[in-house]
Design a protein around this motif. Structure first.
Motif, PDB file in Angstrom:
ATOM      1  N   ASP A   2      29.801  41.009  19.478  1.00  0.00           N
ATOM      2  CA  ASP A   2      28.452  40.479  19.765  1.00  0.00           C
ATOM      3  C   ASP A   2      28.629  39.846  21.155  1.00  0.00           C
ATOM      4  O   ASP A   2      29.502  39.177  21.431  1.00  0.00           O
ATOM      5  N   LEU A   3      27.783  40.101  22.061  1.00  0.00           N
ATOM      6  CA  LEU A   3      27.723  40.122  23.327  1.00  0.00           C
ATOM      7  C   LEU A   3      27.757  38.777  24.010  1.00  0.00           C
ATOM      8  O   LEU A   3      28.782  37.813  24.190  1.00  0.00           O
ATOM      9  N   ASP A   4      26.633  37.685  22.821  1.00  0.00           N
ATOM     10  CA  ASP A   4      26.770  36.085  23.355  1.00  0.00           C
ATOM     11  C   ASP A   4      28.131  35.198  22.642  1.00  0.00           C
ATOM     12  O   ASP A   4      28.540  34.529  23.704  1.00  0.00           O
ATOM     13  N   ALA A   5      28.624  36.024  21.282  1.00  0.00           N
ATOM     14  CA  ALA A   5      29.914  35.383  21.421  1.00  0.00           C
ATOM     15  C   ALA A   5      30.975  35.851  21.841  1.00  0.00           C
ATOM     16  O   ALA A   5      31.893  35.061  22.726  1.00  0.00           O
ATOM     17  N   LEU A   6      31.438  37.143  22.388  1.00  0.00           N
ATOM     18  CA  LEU A   6      32.212  37.232  22.987  1.00  0.00           C
ATOM     19  C   LEU A   6      32.073  36.155  24.457  1.00  0.00           C
ATOM     20  O   LEU A   6      33.512  35.609  25.161  1.00  0.00           O
ATOM     21  N   PHE A  11      34.327  32.265  28.017  1.00  0.00           N
ATOM     22  CA  PHE A  11      33.524  31.290  28.532  1.00  0.00           C
ATOM     23  C   PHE A  11      33.469  30.154  28.344  1.00  0.00           C
ATOM     24  O   PHE A  11      32.672  29.164  29.451  1.00  0.00           O
ATOM     25  N   GLY A  12      32.538  29.736  27.217  1.00  0.00           N
ATOM     26  CA  GLY A  12      32.613  28.597  26.937  1.00  0.00           C
ATOM     27  C   GLY A  12      31.368  28.466  27.090  1.00  0.00           C
ATOM     28  O   GLY A  12      30.537  27.267  26.561  1.00  0.00           O
ATOM     29  N   THR A  13      30.258  29.269  27.380  1.00  0.00           N
ATOM     30  CA  THR A  13      29.090  29.501  27.402  1.00  0.00           C
ATOM     31  C   THR A  13      28.468  31.140  27.754  1.00  0.00           C
ATOM     32  O   THR A  13      29.348  31.910  27.070  1.00  0.00           O
ATOM     33  N   ASP A  14      26.976  31.422  26.915  1.00  0.00           N
ATOM     34  CA  ASP A  14      26.833  32.505  27.016  1.00  0.00           C
ATOM     35  C   ASP A  14      26.098  32.696  28.474  1.00  0.00           C
ATOM     36  O   ASP A  14      25.251  34.114  29.117  1.00  0.00           O
ATOM     37  N   GLU A  15      26.325  32.104  29.225  1.00  0.00           N
ATOM     38  CA  GLU A  15      26.070  32.411  30.748  1.00  0.00           C
ATOM     39  C   GLU A  15      26.893  31.766  32.663  1.00  0.00           C
ATOM     40  O   GLU A  15      27.151  31.076  32.535  1.00  0.00           O
ATOM     41  N   LYS A  44      38.816  47.374  21.812  1.00  0.00           N
ATOM     42  CA  LYS A  44      39.408  47.452  23.680  1.00  0.00           C
ATOM     43  C   LYS A  44      37.583  48.600  24.939  1.00  0.00           C
ATOM     44  O   LYS A  44      37.617  47.434  25.616  1.00  0.00           O
ATOM     45  N   PHE A  45      36.911  48.737  23.892  1.00  0.00           N
ATOM     46  CA  PHE A  45      35.925  49.154  25.191  1.00  0.00           C
ATOM     47  C   PHE A  45      35.405  48.390  25.042  1.00  0.00           C
ATOM     48  O   PHE A  45      34.678  48.356  26.000  1.00  0.00           O
ATOM     49  N   ALA A  46      34.920  47.651  23.993  1.00  0.00           N
ATOM     50  CA  ALA A  46      33.177  46.705  24.066  1.00  0.00           C
ATOM     51  C   ALA A  46      34.311  45.088  25.312  1.00  0.00           C
ATOM     52  O   ALA A  46      32.847  44.881  26.099  1.00  0.00           O
ATOM     53  N   LEU A  47      35.453  45.266  25.129  1.00  0.00           N
ATOM     54  CA  LEU A  47      35.745  44.053  26.044  1.00  0.00           C
ATOM     55  C   LEU A  47      35.520  44.809  27.515  1.00  0.00           C
ATOM     56  O   LEU A  47      35.587  43.921  28.168  1.00  0.00           O
ATOM     57  N   TRP A  48      35.635  45.572  27.662  1.00  0.00           N
ATOM     58  CA  TRP A  48      35.346  46.379  28.681  1.00  0.00           C
ATOM     59  C   TRP A  48      34.293  47.091  29.511  1.00  0.00           C
ATOM     60  O   TRP A  48      34.143  46.386  30.321  1.00  0.00           O
ATOM     61  N   VAL A  49      33.475  46.955  28.531  1.00  0.00           N
ATOM     62  CA  VAL A  49      31.740  47.080  29.028  1.00  0.00           C
ATOM     63  C   VAL A  49      31.648  44.757  28.993  1.00  0.00           C
ATOM     64  O   VAL A  49      30.804  45.059  30.357  1.00  0.00           O
ATOM     65  N   VAL A  50      31.878  44.133  28.644  1.00  0.00           N
ATOM     66  CA  VAL A  50      32.062  42.983  28.946  1.00  0.00           C
ATOM     67  C   VAL A  50      32.428  42.484  31.058  1.00  0.00           C
ATOM     68  O   VAL A  50      32.391  42.015  31.750  1.00  0.00           O
ATOM     69  N   MET A  51      34.230  43.228  31.346  1.00  0.00           N
ATOM     70  CA  MET A  51      34.725  42.942  31.718  1.00  0.00           C
ATOM     71  C   MET A  51      33.563  43.684  33.260  1.00  0.00           C
ATOM     72  O   MET A  51      33.326  43.011  34.166  1.00  0.00           O
TER      73      MET A  51
END
Length: 87
Positions: A2-6, A11-15, A44-51
């Motif tokens: 979940d992107l918002d959860a990551l 970051f302590g926020t979804d913004e 690992k791929f999901a973390l890369w997408v967030v990055m």
């Protein structure tokens, strides 16, 4: 994942764009570290997408040098994102 959860986890926020520079840098550093030690391919791929969304992702060839399938998936992701941005 979940992107918002990551985003909340790192970051302590979804913004993250609303954070001051110091807090954002700390979150980005934690994200980079977790990406570097992650062993499970889909995570690992999901973390890369967030990055990538944050503008801090390494190039696919660097990020997935030992994982050709993930490198290809990341390149396809970038191609699709570029096409969406262009259109």
């Amino acid at each position: 994942m979940d992107l918002d959860a990551l985003l909340a986890h790192y970051f302590g926020t979804d913004e993250p764009e609303a954070l001051d520079a110091t807090v954002r840098e700390r979150g980005e550093e934690r994200l980079r570290i977790d990406f570097g030690v992650e062993q499970e391919p889909s995570r690992k791929f999901a973390l890369w997408v967030v990055m990538e969304g944050l503008g801090i992702a390494p190039l696919p060839a660097e990020a997935f040098d030992e994982e050709p399938a993930l490198k290809t998936a990341a390149e396809k992701y970038l191609d699709a994102a570029w096409k969406l941005e262009r259109d």
